[in-house]
Design a protein around this motif. Structure first.
Motif, mmCIF file in Angstrom:
data_model
loop_
_atom_site.group_PDB
_atom_site.id
_atom_site.type_symbol
_atom_site.label_atom_id
_atom_site.label_comp_id
_atom_site.label_asym_id
_atom_site.label_seq_id
_atom_site.Cartn_x
_atom_site.Cartn_y
_atom_site.Cartn_z
ATOM 1 N N UNK A 84 7.717 4.167 -2.038
ATOM 2 C CA UNK A 84 6.781 5.226 -1.660
ATOM 3 C C UNK A 84 5.470 5.061 -2.416
ATOM 4 N N UNK A 85 5.564 4.806 -3.685
ATOM 5 C CA UNK A 85 4.352 4.697 -4.491
ATOM 6 C C UNK A 85 3.502 3.521 -4.048
ATOM 7 N N UNK A 133 3.456 1.995 -1.095
ATOM 8 C CA UNK A 133 2.842 2.245 0.217
ATOM 9 C C UNK A 133 1.640 3.168 0.070
ATOM 10 N N UNK A 134 1.801 4.160 -0.757
ATOM 11 C CA UNK A 134 0.698 5.087 -1.003
ATOM 12 C C UNK A 134 -0.518 4.357 -1.527
ATOM 13 N N UNK A 143 -2.241 2.363 1.224
ATOM 14 C CA UNK A 143 -3.003 3.196 2.150
ATOM 15 C C UNK A 143 -4.284 3.715 1.501
ATOM 16 N N UNK A 144 -4.170 4.050 0.232
ATOM 17 C CA UNK A 144 -5.352 4.537 -0.476
ATOM 18 C C UNK A 144 -6.432 3.443 -0.526
ATOM 19 N N UNK A 175 -8.164 3.021 2.706
ATOM 20 C CA UNK A 175 -9.182 4.047 2.898
ATOM 21 C C UNK A 175 -10.467 3.700 2.166
ATOM 22 N N UNK A 177 5.562 4.996 9.120
ATOM 23 C CA UNK A 177 4.713 5.701 8.181
ATOM 24 C C UNK A 177 3.296 5.133 8.127
#
Ligand SMILES: Nc1ncnc2c1ncn2[C@@H]1O[C@H](COP(=O)(O)OP(=O)(O)OP(=O)(O)O)[C@@H](O)[C@H]1O
Ligand SMILES: Nc1ncnc2c1ncn2[C@@H]1O[C@H](COP(=O)(O)OP(=O)(O)OP(=O)(O)O)[C@@H](O)[C@H]1O
Ligand SMILES: [Mg+2]
Ligand SMILES: [Mg+2]
Lengths: 275, 311, 259, 283, 492
Positions: free
Chosen positions: C188-189, C191-192, C195-196, C199, C217
């Motif tokens: 999870x971390x 992937x986060x 994505x960040x 951006x 996701x």
């Protein structure tokens, strides 16, 4: 069927690393009834495999008891242990490494038969064929070597080998994590079927909550060698009490239930508890 | 780390001690009589008895051994029979030659074998590499004395550019070095090739390439650094073995090292000299191995923790 | 950003020529994430490696058309070499074996930094390396620089690899199962983090996974791969919620649920 | 169906090259080995003079004179006959020596690797001690101690070589014993020695065995070095080493006495090594 | 030294085949060492080219009564430090040679003479029984200043010879000698002599060919052949004082075929000595025609070894032995003489032709052969060995080999069990015979008596072979396989 078949009391396992001792499992206790199924979940390195290896006595616990039908395996010496070993067997995580690459499927499955005292080669062959059939492999598989099987098939051979010992308890250490989702589903179905048919008792180790739900009645959540939560599977998964269990649950990504949720929300929920 | 070093050193001292003790017993069990070698063929039984008395060989073995150990502890290695001089001095007089030869051979080996092995790994299975491979094996399969004599004939007689023997000039080092190195180059370059082939195919190398590391960097900084340990071990082991004396080459080239000394000492059954040689060379060899072990922990970070790499 | 047309990769193996990738086409725009999912052996990694031209010429024949940022990398492999590491970066399948075990984190990261900017001094490169490690959320980055890969966990190593990727002016990230070796929480971390970064930099991501959850996701578009071909392509919602192909449906139904 | 793999590309492909290289090595190696081994094995059937049959009238004839393919030696004996018959002894010693060193080395090395603890400590110390001793001196000493018979020379060579095998076997076992199938066998209830014998050793024996194969070449060389230093098997055995060392005073006048047996050794060693390489790479 | 290791102008290099561990001969005296040892240290006399004693440090060396010799030292004789050679030094030297254990030289002295000093330069040497060969024997006692002499071998130190030691390293066998400025005799013409040790024959040959070494001695026939036609290399040879033999074992019990002189004689007919000498040993040896080297003072011809295999068979049958019954073991130590193994293999084949089986057992140096020779280790039939005679006297050779008595056999100190009372008696009377002629006749009788016992299967006298670069001249090889360093010259 009543009373605990397998009971673990205050299990402690330490590894010697250099001069220090590292406590990989720290005071874990649980019990499983005959025909029951317990799952152990937790993040990588929390000591799941260490527990599994202690149960089948591939390593000797530092302290604590492992009672199989009241007999303590933890302190038994190799010679007294040997006849009892067949009663508790394990399926390994690695479908590639856990089969002797030099042996044919028949030999692999035949080895425990030999140890059980089946002398005649023909008889062993017949029984091996039966076991392979039971796990869904054709009899043509008998003469082939591990390299000629796919991962799922290999895992079936591993299960057949464990069954050949006629165990009462089957410990599955991440038995399906190395497999593709579709293959994993087949193997899980097989395990469930075996349990129904032969009343096997499972200790099932996984980090996948989905898998756990499919196979176990009870679940034990571990973190850094300690148990943090223990209860019936449905309850623990539906309403985890411990934050760590919640985090595990939140971080698991289930494609079909994520509808409408933004990626960021999912991650934030998971992150909130991990960090 | 220091604890490990001390323990390891302790074990090695024990190894050397046991080695020397074994040799002490073995040479005395072996047929042959130092007195007879010392006094010549015409010596009478009485003469021999006197000589044996003088050498202290009439004592029971256990007494001789006790005395040997006692003297050893005071730094006395005994007097060589044939040189009539302190055995340790005789050996130490020879050690520099052996070490020079061993060091230059190992240096040449490293300088040739590593690039050669790398080249073979990068050109694996091309025709030229196959040819080089066969050549190195052939180099490995020539008896040293044969190579030695051939080189001698070639470079000292047919095209006289190098001295045939001895150590009078630095040029004298060339032929013995080459003779020793031919064999070692074969062994080491093939090892380098094998290691490099494995490391050039390792995932981290592809990843390093994917981030733009040059092909030179991939070969030398990555694959080589990861092959260094087995190669270093092999070089160290070879060096340790050579410190014991490159007997045949020393004999062929009249190189005054410990290898030819020990053969001579054996021919005259010069017990103190044999013991001193074994002690010194065993200690040197063990020391080299110890240093290699220590170098490991510098080169391979995974060993520093004292924890195995595999699973 | 990335345009792949009719990509074929033929592997010359012991058992003969294997058509690992057999005519796939897709494209990725800036800021977009495209995911390839499929079972093991379907050709996902080969596609990724083929796109980056990381397959050795004497092992694989790549044909078709691959255009990265305007450069044709099939006809001109040198262009690929120039792009690699600066504008295009690979995050490999298994972080545990992706870094040289005998070099420090700082050494490997610093090297990447200096490759992008050769004028940097050693000291400055180390500063930048520590800075990058900080960006990917590694605690106490200075200390990590001196450590060796085996001293870090898989999640940490994956972040180091991302940090290495960040050293360049990243336009396209190819992530080959970046989280399959990791725990769900660590996954999870990571992937986060990805994505960040997307951006912030607007890079395109080619994500490769066999985990439908991950695909669901992070992706904008999904291609389902089987035996070297795409059997189904489309928006991620459509693939997950209304799969058209049986193969996709069977993949979905096999996922164990815990709810 | 289009394909981008052209025949030219395929011919240059790594796999093709590897396969070709392997095949070439296997072939060339087998041929080299056979050229040496077959005549040696059949020496008694070949139409050549006896190895000890002297003819002082035709001493040191050059190769290809008077029907002597390899020429004759100092006593007018047919060099080819001597090389072939001597090869029987040399090869016998070599084969027996590597068998012994292979068995001892694999058993000791595997036990050290598998059991660890004191077994490992003892074996490792032995390995270290062996390396730290002047090898040839020890061999000369042992030969002096027990006499220079074929069994003694064989044992002596085995003594020199087992550490190499043991070291390899030990490192292979260290890797192998960590594999889950070893755990699986233990879990089934096999004894530790049983696991070692039934599972571990059979899985390393091929790779360790290849090392043993390469040692065959070294055994032949070591035998010749021993003969050179005077510790060869007792005369009249004409081993390769003996022939070379007897002939080496004639290097410049009768080159063939040293060179031809030397080349035979080279041919054999190259052959065996090539075969070993090819097999090793196949895995 | 030049780039390829060739010697610098004015200096020369000799390479010995054995490591010279000292510049003294109390314990060991191998032939080549004599050259170097005598370059540094001298004796009262030396054995000259004709194998007669010549005065060196002694100006006069005369038999003045049956048991007494009178010696006067050369007044000019000086050590390299300038101090004079004195009678004390001689007395000390004799004492030290006596004291040292296991001396080779000592075995030739039936008794040690007593030194009676008359003045610094004159003294008498007195013995209990007449010792008419003392002038020969004293050639082997090297004189060193009495203060520096020890009952051990002297590594360097000073002597009265033409050369002085500059550096000595017995560990590597490397010595550097420099012309002795205080030398009492004619000044040597080569300024510096380097002595080196190269064990391996082929390496010595190569080093000589390459010009790195100037002189190598004691070379094998095969090496000689390699060197024969080279432009820069000269070969010299000299018939030596040594005899090499295939000696029968005389410790066989009565009834054993070899205990019968007829059988021993019969076997000698099986050996083709001419072929062995000419072909196998390439003409570098001379088949013996007596029991000692024919050049020794007092040596006589006593017979020949004839080759007649049929005769061998016949004689064996006559002696009641069928050839097939014999199974002989030949033993020898490697390096006993050049091409030893080859010779033995040749002999083995020759014996096989008359139906006598042979096994060969070769011993390595340092091995147990001395025990075997004494009959303490294993049984053997024929031993290959050689005997050299530093005194140059046939008598010394006879005494060493054939003078064994039953008394000495008790401690196994005879030569392979050779005990023949009639020979001993002859030798005893020769030893005390002061008259040279009479002595010669008795010694000749003794030789014939020995020959008639057929002690050897075959025997031969080796020529010593030496090769040197042609830039070295003035080298004359003496029968003792040594040469005078002081007479060498260098051209270029
Ligand atoms: N042989 C060993 N020596 C030292 N430490 C060990 C050893 N084996 C495991 N450990 C440590 O013990 C801890 C528990 O390991 P274990 O293998 O039981 O974890 P796990 O929960 O099975 O993890 P995973 O999900 O990665 O399989 C880990 O921190 C690991 O590093
Ligand atoms: N080096 C190789 N030699 C032989 N076949 C190979 C090789 N690499 C890949 N393949 C084959 O190519 C096909 C595609 O492999 P690829 O690694 O791309 O699959 P993947 O989808 O990444 O699988 P995974 O999910 O297991 O990583 C497979 O059938 C595989 O067997
Ligand atoms: Mg685990
Ligand atoms: Mg992949």
């Amino acid at each position: 069927m009543s009373g605990a078949l397998l009971e673990v009391r205050d299990l402690v396992v330490e590894y010697a690393t250099g001069r220090e001792r590292f406590r990989a499992v720290d005071g874990v206790s649980f019990s499983v009834n005959r025909g029951g199924s317990l799952a152990v979940v937790g993040e990588s390195g929390c000591g799941k495999s260490t527990i599994a290896r202690s149960l089948v006595r591939l390593l000797t616990p530092t302290s604590g008891e492992v009672l199989l039908d009241g007999q303590d395996l933890a302190r038994m010496n190799e010679r007294r242990l040997r006849p009892i070993r067949s009663r508790i067997q394990m399926v390994f995580q690695d479908p590639y490494g856990s089969l002797d690459p030099r042996m044919t499927a028949a030999e692999i499955v035949g080895e425990p038969l030999k140890l059980r005292g089946v002398r005649s080669g023909a008889e062993r062959e017949r029984e091996a064929a039966g076991l392979l059939d039971r796990v869904g492999l054709p009899s043509s598989a008998l003469g082939r070597r591990p390299a000629e099987f796919s991962g799922g098939q290999r895992q079936r051979i591993g299960i057949a080998r464990a069954l050949a010992s006629r165990p009462e308890v089957l410990v599955c250490d991440e038995a399906t994590s190395a497999l593709d989702v579709s293959v994993q589903a087949q193997v899980l179905a097989l395990l469930n079927e075996l349990r129904r048919e032969s009343g096997l008792t499972y200790v099932f180790i996984s980090h996948n909550l989905g898998v756990v739900r499919e196979i176990s009645d009870e679940v034990l959540v571990m973190r850094a060698g300690r148990m943090v939560e223990h209860g019936p599977t449905g309850e623990v998964l539906a309403e985890p009490r411990e934050p760590y269990t919640r985090a595990l649950r939140a971080a698991a990504l289930d494609p079909t239930t994520m509808r409408g949720r933004k990626p960021r929300d999912v991650l934030a929920a998971a992150k909130g508890v991990t960090r | 780390m220091i604890g490990y070093a001390v323990r390891r050193l302790g074990q090695s001292v024990l190894t050397v001690f046991l080695t020397v003790s074994t040799v002490f017993v073995l040479i005395r069990l072996a047929p042959g009589d130092p007195a007879a070698a010392f006094a010549g063929p015409l010596a009478t039984t009485e003469d021999l008895a006197k000589v044996r008395q003088m050498f202290g060989l009439e004592e029971p073995l256990i007494t001789q051994y006790g005395l040997f150990i006692k003297n050893l502890l005071t730094g006395d290695f005994g007097t060589s029979y044939s040189f009539q001089a302190p055995a340790l001095d005789v050996v130490m007089g020879r050690m520099p030659y052996t070490i020079t030869l061993a060091a230059s051979a190992i240096l040449v080996t490293a300088l040739v074998a590593i690039p050669l092995g790398v080249w073979m790994a990068r050109r694996a299975d091309t025709r030229r590499e196959l040819a080089a491979n066969v050549l190195t094996i052939a180099g490995q399969s020539m008896p040293e004395f044969w190579t030695g004599v051939m080189l001698l004939t070639l470079f000292a007689v047919v095209v006289p550019v190098l001295p045939a023997s001895g150590f009078a000039t630095w040029g004298g080092l060339v032929l013995p070095t080459v003779t020793v190195a031919v064999l070692q180059i074969a062994l080491i370059s093939r090892l380098v090739r094998r290691e490099m082939c494995a490391n050039l195919a390792a995932p981290y190398l592809t990843v390093a390439r994917s981030r733009g590391v040059s092909s030179f960097g991939l070969t030398w900084r990555y694959a080589m650094a990861n092959s260094a340990i087995p190669v270093l071990t092999a070089l160290g082991t070879r060096f340790a073995a050579m410190v014991n004396g490159v007997v045949v080459v020393e004999v062929v080239f009249a190189w005054p090292g410990v290898g030819s000394l020990v053969v001579r000492a054996l021919e005259t059954r010069d017990y103190p000299l044999i013991q001193a040689t074994v002690l010194v060379t065993a200690a040197a060899a063990v020391l080299v191995q110890f240093l290699v072990d220590l170098a490991y922990s510098v080169l391979d970070p995974r060993i520093r923790l004292g924890k195995a790499v595999s699973r | 950003m990335l345009d792949v047309t009719d990509l074929r990769v033929e592997l010359m193996t012991e058992r003969g020529v294997v058509k690992a990738v057999d005519g796939v086409s897709f494209s990725i725009e800036s800021g977009e994430t495209v995911t390839i999912i499929g079972e093991s052996g379907s050709g996902k990694s080969t596609t990724a490696m083929g796109v980056l031209r990381l397959l050795p010429d004497d092992e694989a024949a790549v044909s078709g058309k691959i255009v990265i940022d305007g450069h044709d990398v099939v006809g001109n492999p040198r262009a690929a070499a120039r792009l690699r590491g600066d504008k295009v970066v690979l995050i490999p399948q298994d972080p545990m074996t992706a870094l040289s075990p005998v070099h420090t984190i700082g050494g490997q990261l610093g090297e990447a930094v200096r490759l992008r900017d050769p004028s940097l001094s050693r000291k400055a490169a180390a500063d930048r390396a520590a800075d990058l490690l900080g960006q990917v959320g590694i605690p106490d980055p200075r200390r990590q620089l001196g450590r060796h890969p085996h001293q870090l966990s898989g999640g940490m190593l994956q972040r180091v690899l991302i940090a290495i990727a960040l050293a360049g002016r990243l336009r396209l990230l190819v992530a080959d199962e970046p989280t399959s070796a990791l725990d769900v929480t660590v996954q999870a971390a990571i992937l986060d983090l990805l994505l960040r970064l997307q951006e912030e930099t607007g890079m395109g991501i080619l994500m490769i996974t066999h985990d439908l959850g991950v695909a669901r996701l992070v992706s904008d578009r999904v291609h389902v791969m089987k035996d070297g071909r795409f059997v189904e392509s489309g928006e991620v919602e459509q693939i997950v919620d209304e799969p058209r192909e049986d193969y996709t449906r069977s993949l979905l139904s096999a996922v164990p649920r815990f709810r | 169906m289009t394909t981008a793999v052209t025949p030219a590309l395929l011919a240059g492909a790594a796999v093709t090259r590897r396969r070709r290289g392997r095949k070439l090595k296997l072939w060339a190696g087998s041929v080299c080995t056979a050229i040496v081994v077959l005549p040696v094995a059949l020496a008694n059937l070949l139409p050549i003079p006896g190895p000890d049959q002297q003819d002082l009238g035709s001493r040191r004839l050059a190769p290809l004179t008077d029907g002597h393919l390899f020429g004759t030696d100092q006593l007018g004996r047919d060099l080819l006959a001597r090389v072939l018959h001597g090869g029987q002894v040399s090869l016998l010693i070599g084969v027996l020596a590597v068998l012994v060193s292979g068995i001892v080395g694999i058993l000791a090395g595997s036990a050290a690797g598998y059991f660890g603890g004191w077994v490992d400590a003892v074996v490792s110390r032995l390995l270290e001690a062996q390396l730290s001793l002047p090898l040839l001196m020890m061999l000369l000493l042992v030969v002096a101690l027990f006499g220079a018979s074929v069994p003694v020379i064989t044992m002596v060579i085995a003594l020199a070589q087992w550490p190499e095998v043991a070291r390899i076997a030990r490192s292979l076992v260290l890797v192998e014993r960590e594999k889950p199938y070893v755990d699986a066998a233990r879990m089934l209830g096999l004894r530790r020695a049983g696991v070692l014998a039934v599972h571990v050793i059979p899985n390393i024996i091929r790779r360790a065995g290849l090392v043993v194969l390469l040692l065959l070449a070294q055994a032949v060389l070591l035998e010749s070095a021993l003969s050179y230093l005077g510790a060869g098997p007792q005369r009249p055995f004409a081993t390769w080493g003996r022939i070379i060392s007897d002939g080496q005073d004639y290097v410049t006048t009768s080159w063939w006495l040293v060179t031809l047996p030397g080349l035979v050794i080279v041919l054999l060693v190259v052959g065996v090594n090539l075969v070993g390489d090819a097999l090793y790479e196949r895995r | 030294a030049g780039p390829t290791g060739s010697p610098a102008p004015g200096s020369m290099v000799l390479a010995l085949n054995r490591s010279l561990v000292s510049l003294d001969n109390k314990l060991n005296q191998f032939e080549a060492a004599v050259t170097v040892q005598r370059g540094v240290r001298q004796a009262l006399t030396r054995i000259g080219p004709e194998l007669t004693p010549q005065p060196v440090l002694a100006e006069r060396f005369e038999l003045t009564s049956p048991t007494e010799w009178t010696v006067r030292l050369r007044p000019a004789a000086r050590y390299s430090d300038g101090s004079p050679v004195t009678a004390r030094d001689v007395a000390t030297a004799l004492e030290m040679y006596r004291k040292v254990n296991g001396s080779f030289i000592a075995s030739f002295f039936p008794e040690w003479p007593e030194v009676i000093e008359q003045d610094q330069l004159t003294f008498r040497l007195r013995t209990g029984k007449p010792l008419p060969i003392l002038d020969y024997l004293m050639a082997n006692i090297l004189i060193t200043p009495s203060g520096a002499n020890q009952a051990a071998e002297l590594q360097s130190g000073i002597g009265s010879g033409p050369y002085a030691v500059m550096s000595a390293d017995r560990g590597t066998g490397v010595y550097t000698l420099r012309a002795n400025p205080a030398y009492w005799g004619p000044k040597p013409r080569v300024d510096t002599v380097h002595v080196r040790f190269i064990q391996e024959e082929s390496s010595r040959v190569v080093a000589l060919r390459s010009g790195e070494i100037d002189v190598i001695d004691t070379i094998s026939p095969d090496s000689a052949e390699q060197l024969r036609n080279l432009p820069d290399v000269a070969l010299t040879s000299s018939v030596g004082t040594r005899i090499n033999q295939l000696f029968f074992n005389f410790r066989k019990p009565a009834g054993h075929p070899l205990a019968d002189a007829r059988v021993r004689r019969a076997l000698t007919f099986a050996v083709d000595g001419r072929t062995l000498a000419e072909d196998v040993l390439q003409g570098t040896v001379i088949p013996a025609e007596g029991v000692v080297s024919h050049i020794l003072a007092g040596a006589v011809k006593t017979g020949r070894y004839a080759y007649d295999p049929d005769m061998a068979g016949r004689l064996l049958t006559e002696a009641g032995v069928r050839p097939g019954d014999l199974d002989l073991k030949i033993i020898w130590e490697s390096g006993e003489f050049p091409s030893d193994a080859l010779l033995m293999e040749g002999v083995q084949e020759m014996l096989r032709r008359i139906g006598v089986r042979c096994t060969l057992q070769q011993f390595e140096p340092g091995g147990d052969i001395s025990k075997w020779r004494q009959g303490r280790a294993g049984d053997w039939d024929i031993l290959g060995n050689g005997f050299s005679v530093p005194t140059g006297l046939a008598f010394s050779a006879l005494q060493g080999m054939y003078g064994g008595t039953a008394e000495r056999e008790k401690t196994r100190d005879t030569y392979h069990g050779y005990v023949q009372p009639q020979v001993v008696k002859l030798l005893e009377s020769a030893a005390e015979e002061v008259d040279a002629r009479a002595r010669a006749s008795v010694v000749a009788q003794a030789q014939q008596a020995v020959w008639d016992t057929w002690p050897c299967l075959w025997a031969f006298i080796p020529r010593s072979l030496l090769a040197h670069r042609k830039r070295v001249s003035g080298l004359s090889l003496e029968p003792t396989n040594s040469y005078d360093l002081a007479s060498l010259r260098l051209d270029g």
